[in-house]
Motif scaffolding. Structure first.
Motif, PDB file in Angstrom:
ATOM      1  N   THR A   1     -32.152   4.978  12.193  1.00 15.95           N
ATOM      2  CA  THR A   1     -31.566   4.141  13.238  1.00 15.95           C
ATOM      3  C   THR A   1     -32.203   2.759  13.257  1.00 15.95           C
ATOM      4  O   THR A   1     -31.498   1.737  13.274  1.00 15.95           O
ATOM      5  CB  THR A   1     -31.727   4.836  14.605  1.00 15.95           C
ATOM      6  N   VAL A   2     -33.532   2.733  13.246  1.00 21.30           N
ATOM      7  CA  VAL A   2     -34.240   1.450  13.256  1.00 21.30           C
ATOM      8  C   VAL A   2     -33.899   0.642  11.988  1.00 21.30           C
ATOM      9  O   VAL A   2     -33.538  -0.536  12.084  1.00 21.30           O
ATOM     10  CB  VAL A   2     -35.757   1.687  13.438  1.00 21.30           C
ATOM     11  N   PRO A   3     -33.946   1.272  10.785  1.00 18.07           N
ATOM     12  CA  PRO A   3     -33.526   0.516   9.595  1.00 18.07           C
ATOM     13  C   PRO A   3     -32.074   0.011   9.683  1.00 18.07           C
ATOM     14  O   PRO A   3     -31.783  -1.085   9.211  1.00 18.07           O
ATOM     15  CB  PRO A   3     -33.676   1.530   8.457  1.00 18.07           C
ATOM     16  N   LEU A   4     -31.195   0.790  10.311  1.00 14.94           N
ATOM     17  CA  LEU A   4     -29.806   0.336  10.421  1.00 14.94           C
ATOM     18  C   LEU A   4     -29.713  -0.932  11.268  1.00 14.94           C
ATOM     19  O   LEU A   4     -28.982  -1.865  10.915  1.00 14.94           O
ATOM     20  CB  LEU A   4     -28.914   1.424  11.026  1.00 14.94           C
ATOM     21  N   ALA A   5     -30.433  -0.967  12.392  1.00 11.34           N
ATOM     22  CA  ALA A   5     -30.370  -2.164  13.247  1.00 11.34           C
ATOM     23  C   ALA A   5     -30.852  -3.386  12.465  1.00 11.34           C
ATOM     24  O   ALA A   5     -30.245  -4.463  12.541  1.00 11.34           O
ATOM     25  CB  ALA A   5     -31.211  -1.956  14.505  1.00 11.34           C
ATOM     26  N   ARG A   6     -31.924  -3.210  11.676  1.00  9.32           N
ATOM     27  CA  ARG A   6     -32.399  -4.328  10.847  1.00  9.32           C
ATOM     28  C   ARG A   6     -31.352  -4.712   9.811  1.00  9.32           C
ATOM     29  O   ARG A   6     -31.054  -5.893   9.602  1.00  9.32           O
ATOM     30  CB  ARG A   6     -33.715  -3.938  10.148  1.00  9.32           C
ATOM     31  N   PHE A   7     -30.766  -3.712   9.173  1.00  6.51           N
ATOM     32  CA  PHE A   7     -29.723  -3.930   8.155  1.00  6.51           C
ATOM     33  C   PHE A   7     -28.555  -4.734   8.726  1.00  6.51           C
ATOM     34  O   PHE A   7     -28.080  -5.687   8.115  1.00  6.51           O
ATOM     35  CB  PHE A   7     -29.239  -2.556   7.666  1.00  6.51           C
ATOM     36  N   VAL A   8     -28.095  -4.331   9.903  1.00  9.73           N
ATOM     37  CA  VAL A   8     -26.939  -5.012  10.508  1.00  9.73           C
ATOM     38  C   VAL A   8     -27.298  -6.469  10.807  1.00  9.73           C
ATOM     39  O   VAL A   8     -26.526  -7.385  10.512  1.00  9.73           O
ATOM     40  CB  VAL A   8     -26.477  -4.279  11.778  1.00  9.73           C
ATOM     41  N   ALA A   9     -28.498  -6.690  11.354  1.00  6.68           N
ATOM     42  CA  ALA A   9     -28.915  -8.068  11.644  1.00  6.68           C
ATOM     43  C   ALA A   9     -28.988  -8.890  10.362  1.00  6.68           C
ATOM     44  O   ALA A   9     -28.623 -10.062  10.332  1.00  6.68           O
ATOM     45  CB  ALA A   9     -30.264  -8.064  12.358  1.00  6.68           C
ATOM     46  N   ASN A  10     -29.421  -8.253   9.276  1.00  3.68           N
ATOM     47  CA  ASN A  10     -29.620  -8.962   8.011  1.00  3.68           C
ATOM     48  C   ASN A  10     -28.310  -9.322   7.317  1.00  3.68           C
ATOM     49  O   ASN A  10     -28.245 -10.294   6.582  1.00  3.68           O
ATOM     50  CB  ASN A  10     -30.482  -8.093   7.074  1.00  3.68           C
ATOM     51  N   HIS A  11     -27.280  -8.522   7.535  1.00  2.00           N
ATOM     52  CA  HIS A  11     -26.031  -8.690   6.766  1.00  2.00           C
ATOM     53  C   HIS A  11     -24.843  -8.982   7.663  1.00  2.00           C
ATOM     54  O   HIS A  11     -23.694  -8.740   7.269  1.00  2.00           O
ATOM     55  CB  HIS A  11     -25.766  -7.429   5.936  1.00  2.00           C
ATOM     56  N   LEU A  12     -25.109  -9.497   8.852  1.00  2.00           N
ATOM     57  CA  LEU A  12     -24.078  -9.628   9.875  1.00  2.00           C
ATOM     58  C   LEU A  12     -22.794 -10.271   9.347  1.00  2.00           C
ATOM     59  O   LEU A  12     -21.698  -9.804   9.635  1.00  2.00           O
ATOM     60  CB  LEU A  12     -24.639 -10.440  11.046  1.00  2.00           C
ATOM     61  N   ASN A  13     -22.943 -11.309   8.524  1.00  2.00           N
ATOM     62  CA  ASN A  13     -21.749 -12.025   8.071  1.00  2.00           C
ATOM     63  C   ASN A  13     -20.998 -11.305   6.968  1.00  2.00           C
ATOM     64  O   ASN A  13     -19.841 -11.608   6.704  1.00  2.00           O
ATOM     65  CB  ASN A  13     -22.132 -13.427   7.600  1.00  2.00           C
ATOM     66  N   ASP A  14     -21.657 -10.362   6.309  1.00  2.00           N
ATOM     67  CA  ASP A  14     -21.020  -9.649   5.197  1.00  2.00           C
ATOM     68  C   ASP A  14     -20.369  -8.347   5.639  1.00  2.00           C
ATOM     69  O   ASP A  14     -19.764  -7.654   4.821  1.00  2.00           O
ATOM     70  CB  ASP A  14     -22.057  -9.292   4.120  1.00  2.00           C
ATOM     71  N   LEU A  15     -20.533  -7.989   6.906  1.00  3.59           N
ATOM     72  CA  LEU A  15     -20.034  -6.692   7.354  1.00  3.59           C
ATOM     73  C   LEU A  15     -18.765  -6.855   8.166  1.00  3.59           C
ATOM     74  O   LEU A  15     -18.626  -7.823   8.911  1.00  3.59           O
ATOM     75  CB  LEU A  15     -21.094  -6.000   8.218  1.00  3.59           C
ATOM     76  N   PRO A  16     -17.836  -5.910   8.049  1.00  2.31           N
ATOM     77  CA  PRO A  16     -16.701  -5.909   8.967  1.00  2.31           C
ATOM     78  C   PRO A  16     -17.249  -5.607  10.359  1.00  2.31           C
ATOM     79  O   PRO A  16     -18.280  -4.967  10.497  1.00  2.31           O
ATOM     80  CB  PRO A  16     -15.827  -4.768   8.459  1.00  2.31           C
ATOM     81  N   MET A  17     -16.564  -6.088  11.386  1.00  8.56           N
ATOM     82  CA  MET A  17     -17.023  -5.817  12.746  1.00  8.56           C
ATOM     83  C   MET A  17     -15.817  -5.477  13.596  1.00  8.56           C
ATOM     84  O   MET A  17     -14.878  -6.263  13.601  1.00  8.56           O
ATOM     85  CB  MET A  17     -17.767  -7.040  13.292  1.00  8.56           C
ATOM     86  N   PRO A  18     -15.732  -4.349  14.298  1.00  4.42           N
ATOM     87  CA  PRO A  18     -16.721  -3.267  14.347  1.00  4.42           C
ATOM     88  C   PRO A  18     -17.018  -2.701  12.958  1.00  4.42           C
ATOM     89  O   PRO A  18     -16.156  -2.696  12.083  1.00  4.42           O
ATOM     90  CB  PRO A  18     -16.050  -2.202  15.213  1.00  4.42           C
ATOM     91  N   PHE A  19     -18.251  -2.224  12.809  1.00  8.59           N
ATOM     92  CA  PHE A  19     -18.713  -1.693  11.533  1.00  8.59           C
ATOM     93  C   PHE A  19     -19.006  -0.208  11.705  1.00  8.59           C
ATOM     94  O   PHE A  19     -19.801   0.185  12.550  1.00  8.59           O
ATOM     95  CB  PHE A  19     -19.977  -2.447  11.126  1.00  8.59           C
ATOM     96  N   LYS A  20     -18.329   0.605  10.893  1.00 14.46           N
ATOM     97  CA  LYS A  20     -18.548   2.057  10.943  1.00 14.46           C
ATOM     98  C   LYS A  20     -19.293   2.447   9.682  1.00 14.46           C
ATOM     99  O   LYS A  20     -18.809   2.222   8.585  1.00 14.46           O
ATOM    100  CB  LYS A  20     -17.199   2.773  11.053  1.00 14.46           C
ATOM    101  N   VAL A  21     -20.444   3.051   9.843  1.00 16.01           N
ATOM    102  CA  VAL A  21     -21.365   3.180   8.726  1.00 16.01           C
ATOM    103  C   VAL A  21     -21.912   4.607   8.616  1.00 16.01           C
ATOM    104  O   VAL A  21     -22.197   5.259   9.615  1.00 16.01           O
ATOM    105  CB  VAL A  21     -22.500   2.134   8.880  1.00 16.01           C
ATOM    106  N   ALA A  22     -22.024   5.087   7.388  1.00 15.81           N
ATOM    107  CA  ALA A  22     -22.651   6.386   7.107  1.00 15.81           C
ATOM    108  C   ALA A  22     -23.898   6.152   6.265  1.00 15.81           C
ATOM    109  O   ALA A  22     -23.922   5.269   5.410  1.00 15.81           O
ATOM    110  CB  ALA A  22     -21.676   7.291   6.349  1.00 15.81           C
TER     111      ALA A  22
END
Lengths: 399, 399
Positions: free
Chosen positions: A98-119
């Motif tokens: 969970t903690v790594p995911l929050a960092r990941f999302v912050a790091n790649h915010l512009n490259d991710l679809p939003m809402p972002f559904k992730v496994a």
């Protein structure tokens, strides 16, 4: 002197056919998640210690395996008098995803679809006291929805998790739901507005294991009558205590899950240990086992720690080892055509290797395993049978 | 202050759709290996430092990430004056899958079929100097045969690796072969019987990168004429220098691979860095890239370090990141029916969640992804298209 052949204390090797079962279970879970539109990601096994510490991870933060600094930085740190772990190490192995995911999302915010559904399926490490059936390395299988503020996130996460469990043959589960907003209201009403809610949750989370008296004894520094009233609230639950939207959200989630045919109920004793939850929390129970198979909840805003906007986030994590324990092994291994070819000597082996290759081409999915005949051929045949081989041929008959 | 959102230095996050591609590539490789009868196993990410150090792992042993001791043991170690890394840590992250496999085999000898054919795909960690395209966490995909002394092992490993590469669409590879017994004979003939062969291999292994002059300069302490003669041997190769069985084995392996239709040749300059090889060594080259896609060799007897009999062992490892770089992405992503349903508001979402669930039931393998419509719906549609969505519907039209 020979070295120890055992794995590191508290960890384990996975021998055949268990590892193949795990691979198939993971694929079946991820297939369901893919059908819902969850995209897989990977994050590194380590995170900077700053990321892991102060993440509201509850007791898990005490269980971090820290990775030693290297070279000059280690030398510098270790010449200090009595250096502490935090000075000797600058990274640690993740204790959840969970903690790594929050960092990941912050790091790649512009490259991710939003809402972002992730496994996200990967091992995590916790330096728990080694004990039977509890390992220091285990796998989590998470789905999260980033950017969805409403209960549609909770409903879908629960539904997808149920479907994933069903797809590996685990039926008869129930989802237990609670809401941190209700819990917080109960803690503040009974222990006072200055109560340290995060610490109280860690203690309340042990209710199952240690019982109400031990929990009450651990909640030092609070009025005894208040502690008793809090424990009573946990028994009965009282939606009127918390904010109205928490009660509404719970009702809506329960109603939608009922319409989807999924067993779910409000459980005021559900607390979960981590401090980072902000809304609904949930766990999956199964009548055959005394522990939860999956757990999760809403943890809005964790991205803000990493300089990104405070996004809504909600996730559900399957305890991979726990569900692997429960699956019907025969249902996974059945049906494959597996042929072993036992050869005498190298010449026969080389001939059979060529033959096996063309047999594989003509029968996709089948196994043709060319092996030297062991001196103890009886044990070899038994081992092969245990691994699901239905035919064991001599090299001479193969062709 | 906000924390760094970047991953640990030298490591990386894997964003969609790359992680899904990696999953599919791994599954296709493992499917081929399963067809040959290789059984998957898992080992822990850490090993005791004793296991990793002194494993003849060459330079890799210098690159171990060490895991800090905990609690009282750390306190005790860190109060010593200038403690060294080895005192502060008792475990480390594996730098390859070969050393852990030897330990695994020794640990489970009675539970394994013998000969044992094993597949192992997992991350490894090396504290290399971070540089473009080189990461400190990467994945290896290994197959090994334990208990087979003859070249049938080498032939099958090469054949299976070729087939695996072909199954992910990588064609046109060549296998380069050499034998440590030949190399050792050449080193001893030219540098004298007292030469430190393991150290010489590490230097010779850099020939590609730094050139013959720099290699010669690094081989200090040896007669200059001998060093030149050794470098000349590497250019030409001379099978008569080594033991006769090494030459015979090479010829047999090359002959069998030719009959299997696989491109292979003797390459005397092939050295490989690790000290643990005892016989044939091999790498896979591809005309499109300057580095090897896979490498391996025979490392008989490594199990003896762990108190088990000295078993024949031979393995081949695919550099997973390197092959993932080369695959045709379109060929992997094509064909799946992916529908995104964009909803206005929670009520519509909840209705569509139920609908999507029944659509998934009636169309196995299809993706139905229910999402809240983003404010910037244009970016949302672009992102979805990039992820392979062929239909993007409004919630109202869905049903």
């Amino acid at each position: 002197m020979a070295q120890r052949a055992q794995p590191v204390r508290g960890m384990r090797d996975i021998v055949p056919p268990e590892a193949e079962l795990r691979r198939q279970v993971a694929n079946r879970i991820l297939d369901v998640y893919a059908g819902y539109g969850y995209e897989v990601i990977e994050t590194p096994a380590f995170e900077d210690l700053d990321v892991l510490m102060g993440s509201d991870g509850g007791d898990n933060e005490k269980l971090i395996f820290k990775v030693l600094k290297r070279g000059a930085r280690l030398e510098e740190a270790s010449t200090r008098e009595n250096p502490e772990a935090g000075e000797l190490a600058d990274a640690g192995l993740r204790f959840d995803l969970t903690v790594p995911l929050a960092r990941f999302v912050a790091n790649h915010l512009n490259d991710l679809p939003m809402p972002f559904k992730v496994a996200h399926i990967a091992p995590v490490w916790r330096a728990e006291r080694p004990q039977r059936g509890r390992f220091r390395e285990f796998t989590q299988c998470d789905i999260d929805i980033v950017g969805e503020p409403g209960t549609a996130a909770e409903v879908e996460l629960c539904s997808a998790t149920f479907d994933a469990l069903e797809n590996i043959g685990i039926r008869g589960c129930t989802i237990r739901l609670n809401d941190r907003r209700l819990l917080r209201a109960a803690v503040e009403a009974h222990l006072g507005p200055a109560a340290n809610a995060a610490a109280v949750y860690i203690t309340l989370d042990k209710l199952d294991k240690i019982g109400a008296d031990a929990v009450a004894a651990e909640l030092t520094g609070y009025d005894r009558a208040g502690v008793q009233a809090l424990l009573q609230w946990l028994e009965k639950g009282d939606l009127s205590l918390g904010p109205a939207d928490a009660a509404q959200d719970l009702e809506q989630t329960l109603g939608c899950l009922a319409r989807l045919g999924q067993s779910a109920r409000f459980d005021p004793t559900l607390v979960r240990g981590m401090g980072y939850y902000t809304g609904q929390i949930f766990e999956v129970s199964h009548p055959d086992v005394p522990y939860s198979l999956a757990g999760g909840g809403r943890y809005d805003g964790m991205t803000a720690r990493f300089g990104a906007p405070a996004l809504p986030m909600c996730g559900f994590s399957i305890g991979f080892e726990r569900v692997c324990e429960m699956v019907d092994r025969d249902a996974f291994s059945a049906g494959r055509h597996k042929v072993a070819v036992l050869c005498m000597g190298e010449e026969e082996m080389l001939r059979c290797l060529e033959l096996a290759r063309s047999r594989r081409d003509s029968e996709p999915g089948a196994v043709f395993n060319v092996l030297r005949r062991a001196r103890n051929v009886r044990k070899q045949r038994d081992d092969l049978q245990r691994l699901g081989y239905t035919e064991v041929l001599d090299g001479q008959e193969f062709g």
